[in-house]
Design a protein around this motif. Structure first.
Motif, mmCIF file in Angstrom:
data_model
loop_
_atom_site.group_PDB
_atom_site.id
_atom_site.type_symbol
_atom_site.label_atom_id
_atom_site.label_comp_id
_atom_site.label_asym_id
_atom_site.label_seq_id
_atom_site.Cartn_x
_atom_site.Cartn_y
_atom_site.Cartn_z
ATOM 1 N N UNK A 92 -8.479 8.914 -7.018
ATOM 2 C CA UNK A 92 -7.968 7.622 -7.481
ATOM 3 C C UNK A 92 -6.523 7.737 -7.959
ATOM 4 N N UNK A 93 -5.973 8.947 -7.998
ATOM 5 C CA UNK A 93 -4.620 9.136 -8.513
ATOM 6 C C UNK A 93 -3.569 8.766 -7.467
ATOM 7 N N UNK A 94 -2.474 8.184 -7.936
ATOM 8 C CA UNK A 94 -1.414 7.745 -7.030
ATOM 9 C C UNK A 94 -0.660 8.904 -6.407
ATOM 10 N N UNK A 95 -0.735 10.096 -7.014
ATOM 11 C CA UNK A 95 0.013 11.238 -6.484
ATOM 12 C C UNK A 95 -0.831 12.126 -5.568
ATOM 13 N N UNK A 96 -2.019 11.626 -5.190
ATOM 14 C CA UNK A 96 -2.886 12.356 -4.257
ATOM 15 C C UNK A 96 -3.259 11.418 -3.108
ATOM 16 N N UNK A 97 -2.427 11.399 -2.079
ATOM 17 C CA UNK A 97 -2.521 10.437 -0.979
ATOM 18 C C UNK A 97 -2.046 11.090 0.312
ATOM 19 N N UNK A 98 -2.236 10.390 1.425
ATOM 20 C CA UNK A 98 -1.575 10.751 2.679
ATOM 21 C C UNK A 98 -0.479 9.726 2.945
ATOM 22 N N UNK A 99 0.743 10.219 3.115
ATOM 23 C CA UNK A 99 1.897 9.370 3.418
ATOM 24 C C UNK A 99 2.164 9.482 4.912
ATOM 25 N N UNK A 100 2.208 8.345 5.602
ATOM 26 C CA UNK A 100 2.297 8.389 7.065
ATOM 27 C C UNK A 100 3.407 7.504 7.594
ATOM 28 N N UNK A 101 3.792 7.802 8.840
ATOM 29 C CA UNK A 101 4.803 6.991 9.518
ATOM 30 C C UNK A 101 4.553 7.040 11.025
ATOM 31 N N UNK A 102 4.603 5.881 11.657
ATOM 32 C CA UNK A 102 4.496 5.773 13.108
ATOM 33 C C UNK A 102 5.856 5.473 13.724
ATOM 34 N N UNK A 103 6.119 6.058 14.894
ATOM 35 C CA UNK A 103 7.146 5.552 15.802
ATOM 36 C C UNK A 103 6.394 4.887 16.951
#
Length: 207
Positions: free
Chosen positions: A3-14
Motif C-alpha cells: 500500500x506504500x507509494x514508494x513500492x510500485x512499478x513505474x512504466x512507460x510505453x512507446x
C-alpha cells in the motif's frame, strides 16, 4: 500488494500513435520496480506491432522499422510484462495514455492486472504549482533529476519518472510531515483542486 507509494512499478510505453481504438499499438515497454524507494528490477523490450511505423514515430522515438522487424511480438512481450506487474500498483507520467495501451494490449492476449494506476503528472501539478510545464523533460530539468539525455525511449523515461515519483512522495514527508505516504493518498492528492492541496495534506498529517 504494497500500500506504500514508494513500492510500485513505474512504466512507460512507446507507441505507433495516440489511440489503441484507432489501431495504434505499443512498440516498446520500459518499467522499473520500486521497493521502499529503491529500484530492485527493470523490464525493457521492443515489440513488433505487425506493421510498419511512420517516419514521424521513427524520428520521435528513434525506434525504426529495422529494429522492430527483429523484435518479439507484442503478444510475447506483453505476456512477460503481465507477469512482471502482477501484484503491483502502477505509476506513469500522463498515466491515462499508458493505461489505455496497457489495457488494450493485455485485452488482446486475454490477460489482466490487479494493481491501480497513479499519475506523476497530476501529482506534480498539485505539489509543484509554481512550475509552468509538467512535461517530463521539463520536470527533469526543474528538479535536476539525473538522466542520460535520452527521452521518448521507454526505459529511460520510466527511470526518470521513477526518480520524479520518489521526489514527490518524499516531499510529503519533508514538507507536510506525512510519514510513509500511501499509494491511495497519492491517488487522492492527484484529484484535489489545486487550491485545496495544502489543507488536504495538513489533514492527512494529523491522522
Amino acid at each position: 500488494m504494497s500500500t506504500l507509494a514508494n513500492s510500485v512499478v513505474v512504466l512507460d510505453f512507446e507507441t505507433t500513435g495516440l489511440s489503441p481504438t484507432q489501431g495504434d499499438r505499443a512498440i516498446e515497454i520500459g518499467a522499473v520496480r520500486l521497493e521502499d524507494g529503491a529500484v530492485v528490477d527493470r523490464f525493457q523490450s521492443l515489440m513488433n506491432p505487425g506493421f510498419r511505423v511512420s517516419g514521424f514515430i521513427e524520428g520521435y522515438t528513434g525506434i525504426n522499422n529495422a529494429m522492430l522487424a527483429e523484435a518479439p511480438s507484442c503478444q510475447d512481450v506483453m505476456t512477460d510484462f503481465a507477469q512482471f506487474i502482477s501484484g503491483s500498483n502502477l505509476v506513469a507520467h500522463n498515466a491515462s495514455f499508458d493505461k489505455r495501451f496497457l489495457d488494450a494490449e493485455l485485452a488482446l492476449i486475454d490477460r489482466d492486472y490487479q494493481g491501480e494506476f497513479a499519475c506523476s503528472l497530476l501529482v506534480s501539478r498539485r505539489l509543484n504549482q509554481e512550475t509552468k510545464s509538467h512535461k517530463l523533460g521539463d520536470l527533469v530539468k526543474y528538479h535536476q533529476i539525473e538522466n542520460d539525455g535520452v527521452f521518448h525511449r521507454a526505459l529511460a523515461d520510466a527511470e526518470v519518472t521513477a526518480s520524479l515519483w520518489l521526489l514527490l512522495v518524499q516531499s510529503l514527508t519533508s514538507q507536510y510531515n506525512i510519514e510513509h505516504p500511501t499509494f491511495e493518498l497519492m491517488q487522492k492528492l492527484s484529484k484535489q483542486p489545486k487550491a485545496s492541496v495544502a489543507r488536504f495534506l495538513a489533514k492527512q498529517a494529523q491522522r
